[in-house]
Design a protein around this motif. Structure first.
Motif, PDB file in Angstrom:
ATOM      1  N   GLU A   1     -11.215 -10.203   4.079  1.00 55.16           N
ATOM      2  CA  GLU A   1     -10.252 -10.358   2.403  1.00 55.16           C
ATOM      3  C   GLU A   1      -9.036 -11.443   2.681  1.00 55.16           C
ATOM      4  O   GLU A   1      -8.554 -11.899   3.972  1.00 55.16           O
ATOM      5  CB  GLU A   1      -9.131  -9.832   1.667  1.00 55.16           C
ATOM      6  CG  GLU A   1      -8.669  -9.092   1.202  1.00 55.16           C
ATOM      7  CD  GLU A   1      -7.933  -8.563   0.601  1.00 55.16           C
ATOM      8  OE1 GLU A   1      -7.826  -6.975   1.425  1.00 55.16           O
ATOM      9  OE2 GLU A   1      -8.275  -7.736  -0.912  1.00 55.16           O
TER      10      GLU A   1
ATOM     11  N   HIS B   1      -3.635  -5.433  -8.113  1.00 55.20           N
ATOM     12  CA  HIS B   1      -4.849  -5.511  -9.271  1.00 55.20           C
ATOM     13  C   HIS B   1      -4.755  -5.451 -10.558  1.00 55.20           C
ATOM     14  O   HIS B   1      -4.174  -4.328 -11.249  1.00 55.20           O
ATOM     15  CB  HIS B   1      -5.438  -3.911  -8.347  1.00 55.20           C
ATOM     16  CG  HIS B   1      -5.556  -3.604  -7.190  1.00 55.20           C
ATOM     17  ND1 HIS B   1      -4.597  -2.555  -6.528  1.00 55.20           N
ATOM     18  CD2 HIS B   1      -6.538  -4.263  -6.361  1.00 55.20           C
ATOM     19  CE1 HIS B   1      -5.297  -2.737  -5.128  1.00 55.20           C
ATOM     20  NE2 HIS B   1      -6.355  -3.439  -5.253  1.00 55.20           N
TER      21      HIS B   1
ATOM     22  N   PHE C   1      -1.028   6.561  -2.262  1.00 60.84           N
ATOM     23  CA  PHE C   1      -1.122   6.109  -0.345  1.00 60.84           C
ATOM     24  C   PHE C   1      -0.257   6.173   0.170  1.00 60.84           C
ATOM     25  O   PHE C   1       0.709   5.491   0.293  1.00 60.84           O
ATOM     26  CB  PHE C   1      -1.993   4.588  -1.175  1.00 60.84           C
ATOM     27  CG  PHE C   1      -2.603   3.974   1.102  1.00 60.84           C
ATOM     28  CD1 PHE C   1      -3.794   4.603   0.583  1.00 60.84           C
ATOM     29  CD2 PHE C   1      -2.159   4.206   2.105  1.00 60.84           C
ATOM     30  CE1 PHE C   1      -4.949   4.424   2.192  1.00 60.84           C
ATOM     31  CE2 PHE C   1      -2.644   3.561   2.748  1.00 60.84           C
ATOM     32  CZ  PHE C   1      -4.086   3.656   3.327  1.00 60.84           C
TER      33      PHE C   1
ATOM     34  N   TRP D   1      -8.613   9.084  -0.485  1.00 62.87           N
ATOM     35  CA  TRP D   1      -8.860   7.659  -0.168  1.00 62.87           C
ATOM     36  C   TRP D   1     -10.060   7.257   0.397  1.00 62.87           C
ATOM     37  O   TRP D   1     -10.866   5.315   0.805  1.00 62.87           O
ATOM     38  CB  TRP D   1      -7.909   6.879   0.308  1.00 62.87           C
ATOM     39  CG  TRP D   1      -6.664   6.860  -0.118  1.00 62.87           C
ATOM     40  CD1 TRP D   1      -5.615   7.969  -1.071  1.00 62.87           C
ATOM     41  CD2 TRP D   1      -5.568   6.329  -0.718  1.00 62.87           C
ATOM     42  NE1 TRP D   1      -4.695   7.648  -1.441  1.00 62.87           N
ATOM     43  CE2 TRP D   1      -4.381   6.455  -2.422  1.00 62.87           C
ATOM     44  CE3 TRP D   1      -6.881   4.948  -1.662  1.00 62.87           C
ATOM     45  CZ2 TRP D   1      -4.955   5.678  -3.066  1.00 62.87           C
ATOM     46  CZ3 TRP D   1      -6.171   3.706  -2.708  1.00 62.87           C
ATOM     47  CH2 TRP D   1      -5.135   4.563  -3.177  1.00 62.87           C
TER      48      TRP D   1
ATOM     49  N   CYS E   1      -3.969  -0.313   5.309  1.00 60.20           N
ATOM     50  CA  CYS E   1      -5.333   0.558   5.439  1.00 60.20           C
ATOM     51  C   CYS E   1      -5.900   0.294   6.880  1.00 60.20           C
ATOM     52  O   CYS E   1      -6.510  -0.837   7.337  1.00 60.20           O
ATOM     53  CB  CYS E   1      -6.295   0.399   5.093  1.00 60.20           C
ATOM     54  SG  CYS E   1      -5.095   0.683   2.786  1.00 60.20           S
TER      55      CYS E   1
ATOM     56  N   CYS F   1       0.301  -1.059  -0.220  1.00 61.16           N
ATOM     57  CA  CYS F   1      -0.351   0.047   0.228  1.00 61.16           C
ATOM     58  C   CYS F   1       0.695   1.205   0.369  1.00 61.16           C
ATOM     59  O   CYS F   1       0.450   2.796  -0.431  1.00 61.16           O
ATOM     60  CB  CYS F   1      -0.795   0.138   0.506  1.00 61.16           C
ATOM     61  SG  CYS F   1      -1.852  -1.752   1.917  1.00 61.16           S
TER      62      CYS F   1
ATOM     63  N   TYR G   1       1.738   3.177  -3.358  1.00 62.22           N
ATOM     64  CA  TYR G   1       0.394   2.241  -4.148  1.00 62.22           C
ATOM     65  C   TYR G   1      -0.488   3.766  -4.845  1.00 62.22           C
ATOM     66  O   TYR G   1      -1.200   4.201  -3.891  1.00 62.22           O
ATOM     67  CB  TYR G   1      -0.235   1.659  -3.795  1.00 62.22           C
ATOM     68  CG  TYR G   1      -1.388   0.873  -4.988  1.00 62.22           C
ATOM     69  CD1 TYR G   1      -0.814   0.016  -6.407  1.00 62.22           C
ATOM     70  CD2 TYR G   1      -2.749   1.257  -4.775  1.00 62.22           C
ATOM     71  CE1 TYR G   1      -1.630  -0.208  -7.059  1.00 62.22           C
ATOM     72  CE2 TYR G   1      -3.471   0.522  -5.902  1.00 62.22           C
ATOM     73  CZ  TYR G   1      -3.185   0.042  -6.780  1.00 62.22           C
ATOM     74  OH  TYR G   1      -4.135  -0.242  -7.671  1.00 62.22           O
TER      75      TYR G   1
HETATM   76  N1  MF3 Z   1      -5.530  -4.145   0.023  1.00 61.09           N
HETATM   77  C1  MF3 Z   1      -6.569  -2.649  -0.905  1.00 61.09           C
HETATM   78  C2  MF3 Z   1      -7.332  -3.768  -1.972  1.00 61.09           C
HETATM   79  O1  MF3 Z   1      -8.019  -5.076  -1.201  1.00 61.09           O
HETATM   80  C3  MF3 Z   1      -5.989  -2.235  -1.207  1.00 61.09           C
HETATM   81  C4  MF3 Z   1      -5.371  -0.991  -0.578  1.00 61.09           C
HETATM   82  S1  MF3 Z   1      -5.273   0.313  -1.823  1.00 61.09           S
HETATM   83  C5  MF3 Z   1      -4.051   1.274  -1.127  1.00 61.09           C
HETATM   84  O2  MF3 Z   1      -7.156  -4.050  -2.548  1.00 61.09           O
HETATM   85  F1  MF3 Z   1      -3.785   2.077  -1.494  1.00 61.09           F
HETATM   86  F2  MF3 Z   1      -5.499   2.204   0.226  1.00 61.09           F
HETATM   87  F3  MF3 Z   1      -3.341   1.331  -0.160  1.00 61.09           F
END
Ligand code: MF3
Ligand code: CO
Ligand code: CO
Length: 288
Positions: free
Chosen positions: A272, A214, A102, A258, A107, A96, A99
């Motif tokens: 998740e 992603h 971010f 965000w 998160c 993250c 990214y």
């Molecule tokens: N981990 C997150 C997901 O499940 C994505 C976070 S992107 C960030 O896809 F930049 F916020 F970290």
């Protein structure tokens, strides 16, 4: 402290960016505005899957380490520090961090925050819930997982939401089999969530993961048929990460670009896993 007079969260102070040792390999997007387009597929070979599992285990272990520190009085920045240090100590990069800009390694999504909460000086209080989402990058592979933790004792309505959101992920995973369409996953999740009248978030989804954070493959958590008819294949790697709410699925985004909250400020939970499709179902790659 960052809560308004209704007890709703407000943006707090974000600490300076944490360092990652130079010896740890960075994903290609770090220091750039966005990732370069991903040209690869979502199906992986055995050896690659074992590498994703290694990254996934680091993410899962980091989440557990952070979970131990979840208590009233802890700040979300304290939790980011623990997650960051854990991932780096395992020789991995916290995906993250950097990214698409971010600014943190974890998160941290509290109460009405659906996802992508930025760690700051928010102080956890008894009765809160908090999602910890960590992705680790090692050997060129990302493993992505999250869990929602309770702080002290939330109301029965909120703790039921948390356990049922975990159950909805289990049901989504159980629907996976080669030859079926991707949309079976969301059908299983939504039909379960609907029993309780929960909102099912539609605009944030599961995704292909592995060489890319992603990949472009999208996994809806609602019943999207006849759309999202991609056929599930043996060896495909993706996440399922349902977000359920006590209210509607409508959302707002903070000016930080965000933090996603429920529009009605209802409480929301998420779980998740990253998984690979086997001949019978899934093998979870984000287990401790
Ligand atoms: N981990 C997150 C997901 O499940 C994505 C976070 S992107 C960030 O896809 F930049 F916020 F970290
Ligand atoms: Co994810
Ligand atoms: Co995640």
């Amino acid at each position: 402290m960052p809560r308004d007079k209704h007890g709703h969260l407000t943006p707090g102070r974000v600490s300076p960016m944490r360092a990652v040792p130079r010896t740890i390999d960075r994903p290609e997007y770090v220091g750039r505005v966005e990732p370069s387009p991903y040209a690869g597929g979502d199906v992986y070979e055995h050896d690659e899957i074992e590498l994703i599992r290694e990254s996934g285990r680091i993410a899962a272990d980091a989440i557990a380490a952070v979970g131990v520190a979840v208590r009233p009085g802890a700040t979300t920045d304290d939790l980011d520090a623990i997650g960051h240090e854990f991932v780096v100590a395992a020789g991995a990069y916290p995906s993250c961090l950097g990214y698409r800009g971010f600014p943190k390694s974890v998160c941290t999504s509290v109460n009405e925050v659906i996802c992508h909460g930025i760690p700051d000086d928010t102080v956890l209080e008894a009765g809160d819930i908090i999602n910890i989402d960590i992705t680790a990058f090692k050997n060129g592979m990302h493993g992505d997982s999250n869990m929602t933790f309770t702080v002290g004792e939330p109301t029965p309505q909120v703790s039921d939401l948390v356990t049922r959101t975990a159950e909805s992920l289990r049901r989504g995973m159980k629907a996976v089999a080669p030859g079926r369409q991707i949309n079976v996953i969301g059908r299983a999740i939504e039909s379960y969530a609907k029993r309780f009248g929960y909102g099912v978030v539609r605009d944030f989804t599961g995704h292909g993961v592995g060489r890319a954070f992603h990949s472009g493959l999208v996994i809806p958590h609602y019943d999207a048929a006849p759309a999202f008819d991609t056929v599930i294949q043996h060896g495909m790697v993706f996440t399922i990460e349902p977000m359920l709410t006590l209210g509607t699925a409508d959302w707002d985004m903070w000016d930080d670009g965000w933090t996603v909250t429920t529009k009605d400020k209802s409480i929301t939970a998420q779980f998740e896993h990253t998984m690979v499709v086997t001949d019978r179902g899934v093998d979870i790659l984000t287990l401790p």
